[in-house]
Write a protein that holds these residues in place. Structure first.
Motif, short mmCIF file in Angstrom:
data_model
loop_
_atom_site.label_atom_id
_atom_site.label_comp_id
_atom_site.label_asym_id
_atom_site.label_seq_id
_atom_site.Cartn_x
_atom_site.Cartn_y
_atom_site.Cartn_z
N ARG A 165 -10.00 -37.23 -15.27
CA ARG A 165 -10.02 -35.94 -14.56
C ARG A 165 -8.60 -35.40 -14.37
N ARG B 32 -7.03 -31.98 -16.01
CA ARG B 32 -6.44 -30.95 -15.16
C ARG B 32 -4.99 -30.63 -15.54
N TYR B 33 -4.20 -31.67 -15.79
CA TYR B 33 -2.76 -31.46 -16.00
C TYR B 33 -2.36 -31.34 -17.48
#
Length: 101
Positions: A86, A90-91
């Motif tokens: 996750r 996201r990054y």
């Protein structure tokens, strides 16, 4: 100057799954809100984002060496492969599994 110390502390402790804003603030005897605001103002990123950034950079190195995702996640401070995936999504905009292939 203390921002450099905070970054060094994060680099030295990123493998701790309990590393967060509160634990960093405790280590420096600062109020978490004050520390967060100051870090963001000076660096342009939040402490939590910096922790994730550093963990992901280290994870990319380990994945590049052929380590399994199950071994990489705890080695860089994530409690599970799902949590690491996750954060990667996201990054980095991709999953660690895609880096592996």
């Amino acid at each position: 100057v203390w921002i450099m110390d905070v970054k060094a502390y994060i680099r030295d402790n990123y493998t701790d799954p309990d590393l967060n804003v509160n634990s960093v603030a405790d280590a420096f005897g600062k109020n978490p809100s004050y520390l967060s605001r100051s870090f963001l103002k000076i660096t342009g990123t939040s402490i939590l984002d910096y922790i994730h950034y550093y963990r992901i950079q280290e994870a990319k190195i380990l994945i590049g060496r052929g380590e399994t995702l199950a071994a990489v996640a705890p080695a860089v401070g994530y409690s599970s492969v799902l949590t690491m995936s996750r954060a990667f999504k996201r990054y980095e905009g991709t999953t660690p599994g895609k880096l592996k292939s």
